[in-house]
Design a protein around this motif. Structure first.
Motif, PDB file in Angstrom:
ATOM      1  N   ILE A 111      -3.079  22.933 -10.023  1.00 21.42           N
ATOM      2  CA  ILE A 111      -2.262  21.710  -9.127  1.00 21.42           C
ATOM      3  C   ILE A 111      -2.032  20.655 -10.118  1.00 21.42           C
ATOM      4  O   ILE A 111      -1.119  19.813  -9.802  1.00 21.42           O
ATOM      5  CB  ILE A 111      -2.917  21.774  -7.890  1.00 21.42           C
ATOM      6  N   ASN A 112      -3.344  20.250 -10.634  1.00 19.74           N
ATOM      7  CA  ASN A 112      -3.453  18.837 -11.151  1.00 19.74           C
ATOM      8  C   ASN A 112      -2.356  18.687 -12.341  1.00 19.74           C
ATOM      9  O   ASN A 112      -1.626  17.601 -12.800  1.00 19.74           O
ATOM     10  CB  ASN A 112      -4.715  18.535 -11.726  1.00 19.74           C
ATOM     11  N   GLU A 113      -2.406  20.011 -13.253  1.00 19.95           N
ATOM     12  CA  GLU A 113      -1.458  20.016 -14.264  1.00 19.95           C
ATOM     13  C   GLU A 113       0.073  20.024 -13.723  1.00 19.95           C
ATOM     14  O   GLU A 113       0.814  19.327 -14.507  1.00 19.95           O
ATOM     15  CB  GLU A 113      -1.689  21.188 -14.975  1.00 19.95           C
ATOM     16  N   ALA A 114       0.363  20.426 -12.869  1.00 15.31           N
ATOM     17  CA  ALA A 114       1.618  20.660 -12.311  1.00 15.31           C
ATOM     18  C   ALA A 114       2.187  19.060 -11.790  1.00 15.31           C
ATOM     19  O   ALA A 114       3.298  18.690 -12.176  1.00 15.31           O
ATOM     20  CB  ALA A 114       1.943  21.262 -11.007  1.00 15.31           C
ATOM     21  N   ILE A 115       1.161  18.410 -10.994  1.00 20.72           N
ATOM     22  CA  ILE A 115       1.323  17.063 -10.658  1.00 20.72           C
ATOM     23  C   ILE A 115       1.658  16.186 -11.935  1.00 20.72           C
ATOM     24  O   ILE A 115       2.575  15.412 -12.163  1.00 20.72           O
ATOM     25  CB  ILE A 115       0.344  16.255  -9.927  1.00 20.72           C
ATOM     26  N   GLU A 116       0.867  16.392 -13.158  1.00 24.29           N
ATOM     27  CA  GLU A 116       0.836  15.401 -14.282  1.00 24.29           C
ATOM     28  C   GLU A 116       2.136  15.725 -14.996  1.00 24.29           C
ATOM     29  O   GLU A 116       2.673  14.987 -15.582  1.00 24.29           O
ATOM     30  CB  GLU A 116      -0.363  15.718 -15.197  1.00 24.29           C
ATOM     31  N   ILE A 117       2.699  17.057 -15.069  1.00 22.49           N
ATOM     32  CA  ILE A 117       4.091  17.430 -15.643  1.00 22.49           C
ATOM     33  C   ILE A 117       5.036  16.871 -14.935  1.00 22.49           C
ATOM     34  O   ILE A 117       6.009  16.411 -15.415  1.00 22.49           O
ATOM     35  CB  ILE A 117       3.797  18.856 -15.889  1.00 22.49           C
ATOM     36  N   ALA A 118       4.885  16.801 -13.670  1.00 23.24           N
ATOM     37  CA  ALA A 118       5.985  16.123 -12.822  1.00 23.24           C
ATOM     38  C   ALA A 118       6.276  14.800 -12.925  1.00 23.24           C
ATOM     39  O   ALA A 118       7.195  14.318 -12.960  1.00 23.24           O
ATOM     40  CB  ALA A 118       5.623  16.520 -11.294  1.00 23.24           C
ATOM     41  N   LYS A 119       4.892  14.070 -13.106  1.00 15.15           N
ATOM     42  CA  LYS A 119       5.108  12.583 -13.435  1.00 15.15           C
ATOM     43  C   LYS A 119       5.963  12.448 -14.585  1.00 15.15           C
ATOM     44  O   LYS A 119       6.458  11.345 -14.758  1.00 15.15           O
ATOM     45  CB  LYS A 119       3.633  12.055 -13.537  1.00 15.15           C
ATOM     46  N   LEU A 120       5.736  13.136 -15.813  1.00  8.58           N
ATOM     47  CA  LEU A 120       6.395  12.923 -17.102  1.00  8.58           C
ATOM     48  C   LEU A 120       7.951  13.571 -16.867  1.00  8.58           C
ATOM     49  O   LEU A 120       8.629  12.831 -17.685  1.00  8.58           O
ATOM     50  CB  LEU A 120       5.597  14.006 -18.090  1.00  8.58           C
TER      51      LEU A 120
END
Length: 144
Positions: A111-120
Motif C-alpha cells: 500500500i505504501n509503495e503504491a501511494i509513493e508511486i502515485a505521488k510520483l
C-alpha cells in the motif's frame, strides 16, 4: 520511459515502476508487456537488477487480470475500470497483486509503495484515491 524523480528508489520500487510502464504501454498499444520490460531495461542497464521481480510481477498480473480488475471494480465502484486514469488503474493492479495474491510482500508495504508511486506519477488526487481503495481492501482482508 518514466524516469524516477530525484528520490532514491529501491530495487523493488524500480520493478514496480517498470511494471507500471509496461502495463500503461500495453493498455495504449497492446505491445507485449514482457517485451516492453526487456526493451526498457536494454535502454537503461542500471535497471537490470530490477528486471527479475518486474517480470514475475507482470506475469502474475497478466495471469490474474480478471480477478484483479474485479477487485478494483468492487472497491472503486464509482469508477469503472475502463474509465479510470491509466496510471491509477495500473498502480492499483500492481498493489492488488501484491496484497491479495502474493504472500511475500507485507500488505502495508504494498500500500505504501503504491501511494509513493502515485505521488510520483499520478495526478494530484491519485495518492488519496489509491489510498482509499487499497485501505478498503486491507480492512476487508484484515477482518478474515
Amino acid at each position: 520511459m518514466i524516469k524516477p524523480k530525484t528520490i532514491k528508489s529501491t530495487k523493488r520500487r524500480q520493478s514496480r515502476i517498470l511494471v507500471l510502464q509496461a502495463l500503461y504501454e500495453n493498455d495504449k498499444t497492446k505491445h507485449n508487456p514482457h517485451s516492453i520490460i526487456d526493451r526498457l531495461v536494454a535502454g537503461a542497464p542500471e535497471l537490470e537488477p530490477s528486471k527479475p521481480y518486474a517480470l514475475e510481477l507482470i506475469t502474475n498480473i497478466i495471469c490474474n487480470i480478471t480477478q484483479i480488475d474485479d477487485t478494483i471494480s468492487k472497491y472503486a465502484n464509482a469508477w469503472p475500470v475502463s474509465q479510470m486514469p491509466g496510471v491509477d488503474k495500473n498502480i492499483l493492479r500492481i498493489a492488488i497483486q501484491e496484497i491479495i495474491l502474493d504472500e511475500q510482500i507485507p500488505e502495508r508495504v504494498a500500500i505504501n509503495e503504491a501511494i509513493e508511486i502515485a505521488k510520483l506519477y499520478g495526478s494530484e488526487n491519485s495518492p488519496k484515491f489509491i489510498n482509499g481503495v487499497l485501505g478498503s481492501i486491507f480492512e476487508k482482508i484484515s477482518e478474515k
